[in-house]
Design a protein around this motif. Structure first.
Motif, short mmCIF file in Angstrom:
data_model
loop_
_atom_site.label_atom_id
_atom_site.label_comp_id
_atom_site.label_asym_id
_atom_site.label_seq_id
_atom_site.Cartn_x
_atom_site.Cartn_y
_atom_site.Cartn_z
N UNK A 1 82.24 40.05 46.95
CA UNK A 1 81.94 40.99 45.88
C UNK A 1 83.06 42.02 45.73
N UNK A 2 83.59 42.49 46.87
CA UNK A 2 84.67 43.47 46.84
C UNK A 2 85.93 42.86 46.24
N UNK A 3 86.22 41.61 46.61
CA UNK A 3 87.40 40.95 46.05
C UNK A 3 87.26 40.73 44.56
N UNK A 4 86.05 40.40 44.11
CA UNK A 4 85.81 40.21 42.68
C UNK A 4 86.05 41.51 41.93
N UNK A 5 85.65 42.63 42.55
CA UNK A 5 85.89 43.94 41.92
C UNK A 5 87.37 44.24 41.82
N UNK A 6 88.12 43.84 42.84
CA UNK A 6 89.55 44.15 42.88
C UNK A 6 90.36 43.25 41.96
N UNK A 7 89.79 42.10 41.56
CA UNK A 7 90.52 41.12 40.74
C UNK A 7 91.84 40.75 41.40
N UNK A 8 91.78 40.37 42.69
CA UNK A 8 93.04 40.06 43.39
C UNK A 8 93.56 38.68 43.02
N UNK B 1 86.13 33.96 44.61
CA UNK B 1 85.61 35.29 44.90
C UNK B 1 84.24 35.56 44.29
N UNK B 2 83.77 34.65 43.45
CA UNK B 2 82.49 34.91 42.78
C UNK B 2 81.43 33.86 43.10
N UNK B 3 81.78 32.86 43.90
CA UNK B 3 80.81 31.84 44.32
C UNK B 3 80.41 32.14 45.76
N UNK B 4 79.11 32.36 45.98
CA UNK B 4 78.62 32.76 47.30
C UNK B 4 77.60 31.75 47.81
N UNK B 5 77.44 31.68 49.13
CA UNK B 5 76.52 30.74 49.76
C UNK B 5 75.32 31.45 50.35
N UNK B 6 74.14 31.08 49.90
CA UNK B 6 72.87 31.51 50.51
C UNK B 6 72.64 33.01 50.53
N UNK C 1 74.14 37.23 49.12
CA UNK C 1 75.24 38.10 48.68
C UNK C 1 76.25 38.25 49.79
N UNK C 2 77.53 38.02 49.49
CA UNK C 2 78.61 38.18 50.45
C UNK C 2 79.46 39.36 50.02
N UNK C 3 79.38 40.43 50.78
CA UNK C 3 80.00 41.70 50.40
C UNK C 3 81.51 41.58 50.24
#
Length: 223
Positions: free
Chosen positions: A216-223, A204-209, A211-213
């Motif tokens: 980012x939302x999943x990282x905030x939710x700590x799912x 949830x915190x590794x993105x490609x090329x 910002x992937x919204x």
């Protein structure tokens, strides 16, 4: 030509990384001065932007000052609990520091006259804080390798700590470090162990090329 460590050395590094914990429970056993010096040397070997080495370590050996730091942390603990509103009572049940219990107590501050260092900081002046954080992480990993616990306390009013320790106006205390022997290291991060928060997923915190919204939302939710 390979520059990698031998396999057992690599495993030791990863062991320190994954077994490091933010400790709050300590034994009263003193820390050997030679070990303390080794940990400080490890911190001082950290990378810093522009080689500014902005860290300053203040060893607190005066019990009166230790007590004063504990009171400042306790004041902020109460204010933090109140700010958490519906989780106030739950927060007050957590042990958030071991200032009065640890064998060694350090206060880490940002140096004065930091504005003189422009290299790497012209657009990102906060890189001085990033550099000090690297030094603390070095100490944390070295401490774990030595079987010594370390806890980073950030519950305090920086101005009050600065005044207490007679620090110059343009310095900033950023950490109270509790350092000492422990009965055992937590099996998992204490806040997760106590059910306060769930650790997030690497995916949830590794993105490609860019910002992937969704991530980012999943990282905030700590799912």
């Amino acid at each position: 030509m390979s520059h990698e460590f031998p396999e057992d050395h690599k495993q030791a590094v990863y062991n320190a990384i994954y077994q490091r914990r933010d400790m709050r429970h300590f034994l009263p056993t003193p820390v050997d001065p030679d070990i303390l010096n080794k940990l400080l040397a490890a911190a001082h070997a950290a990378p810093s932007v522009g080689m500014m080495q902005p860290w300053r370590f203040m060893r607190i050996s005066d019990p009166t000052i230790r007590q004063s730091l504990h009171l400042l942390a306790e004041q902020e603990r109460v204010k933090t609990a109140q700010a958490l509103q519906q989780r106030e009572d739950e927060f007050m049940q957590l042990k958030v520091e071991g200032i009065m219990d640890c064998g060694e107590l350090l206060v880490v501050g940002l140096m004065d006259k930091r504005e003189n260092f422009v290299f790497g900081r012209r657009t990102l002046p906060e890189m001085d804080l990033a550099s000090v954080s690297c030094a603390i992480q070095n100490m944390w990993l070295a401490a774990r390798a030595e079987g010594i616990g370390l806890g980073w306390v950030s519950l305090f009013d920086p101005d009050a700590v600065r005044d207490l320790l007679g620090m110059p106006a343009d310095t900033k205390p950023i950490a109270i470090l509790c350092l000492g022997h422990v009965e055992k290291f937590y099996d998992e991060p204490m806040l997760e162990q106590e059910g306060w928060i769930k650790s997030g997923k690497l995916t949830n915190v590794v993105m490609d090329n860019g910002w992937e919204e969704d991530k980012a939302a999943k990282a905030q939710q700590r799912d």
